[in-house]
Design a protein around this motif. Structure first.
Motif, PDB file in Angstrom:
ATOM      1  N   ALA A  24       0.872  -1.041   0.119  1.00  0.00           N
ATOM      2  CA  ALA A  24       0.103   0.011   0.031  1.00  0.00           C
ATOM      3  C   ALA A  24       0.935   1.376  -0.085  1.00  0.00           C
ATOM      4  O   ALA A  24       1.812   1.298   0.484  1.00  0.00           O
ATOM      5  CB  ALA A  24      -0.978   0.070   1.120  1.00  0.00           C
ATOM      6  N   ILE A  30      -2.243   1.027  -4.787  1.00  0.00           N
ATOM      7  CA  ILE A  30      -1.425  -0.364  -4.380  1.00  0.00           C
ATOM      8  C   ILE A  30      -0.351  -0.379  -5.518  1.00  0.00           C
ATOM      9  O   ILE A  30      -0.474  -0.346  -6.605  1.00  0.00           O
ATOM     10  CB  ILE A  30      -2.350  -1.471  -4.623  1.00  0.00           C
ATOM     11  N   ARG A  46      -7.369   0.061  -5.354  1.00  0.00           N
ATOM     12  CA  ARG A  46      -7.688  -1.065  -4.813  1.00  0.00           C
ATOM     13  C   ARG A  46      -8.927  -1.528  -5.764  1.00  0.00           C
ATOM     14  O   ARG A  46      -9.009  -2.929  -5.640  1.00  0.00           O
ATOM     15  CB  ARG A  46      -8.513  -0.551  -3.360  1.00  0.00           C
ATOM     16  N   ARG A  50      -8.954  -5.724  -7.055  1.00  0.00           N
ATOM     17  CA  ARG A  50      -9.657  -6.393  -6.607  1.00  0.00           C
ATOM     18  C   ARG A  50     -10.269  -6.938  -7.758  1.00  0.00           C
ATOM     19  O   ARG A  50     -10.629  -8.203  -7.927  1.00  0.00           O
ATOM     20  CB  ARG A  50     -10.916  -5.822  -5.661  1.00  0.00           C
TER      21      ARG A  50
END
Length: 64
Positions: A24, A30, A46, A50
């Motif tokens: 992070a 990220i 993120r 994901r």
């Protein structure tokens, strides 16, 4: 200067240089890199990471 706290994948084989590392950042992003080339870093958010992971997991049966 901000130094990311890199974490290795649980699938990293013996801690060698064939690992995916993730961290992070201070900008709520990220960062990803391959342990073999640690100076090459890509960055995403993120939600995009994901979606990528879920897409890969959903296609596990179709990977050859």
């Amino acid at each position: 200067m901000f130094e990311p706290d890199w974490q290795r994948s649980s699938f990293c084989a013996g801690g060698g240089n064939n690992c995916v590392e993730i961290a992070a950042t201070h900008q709520d992003r990220i960062a990803l890199r391959e342990s073999e080339s640690p100076t090459v870093v890509i960055s995403t958010n993120r939600a995009a990471l994901r979606a990528l992971v879920l897409g890969l997991k959903g296609n596990q049966a179709g990977v050859s």
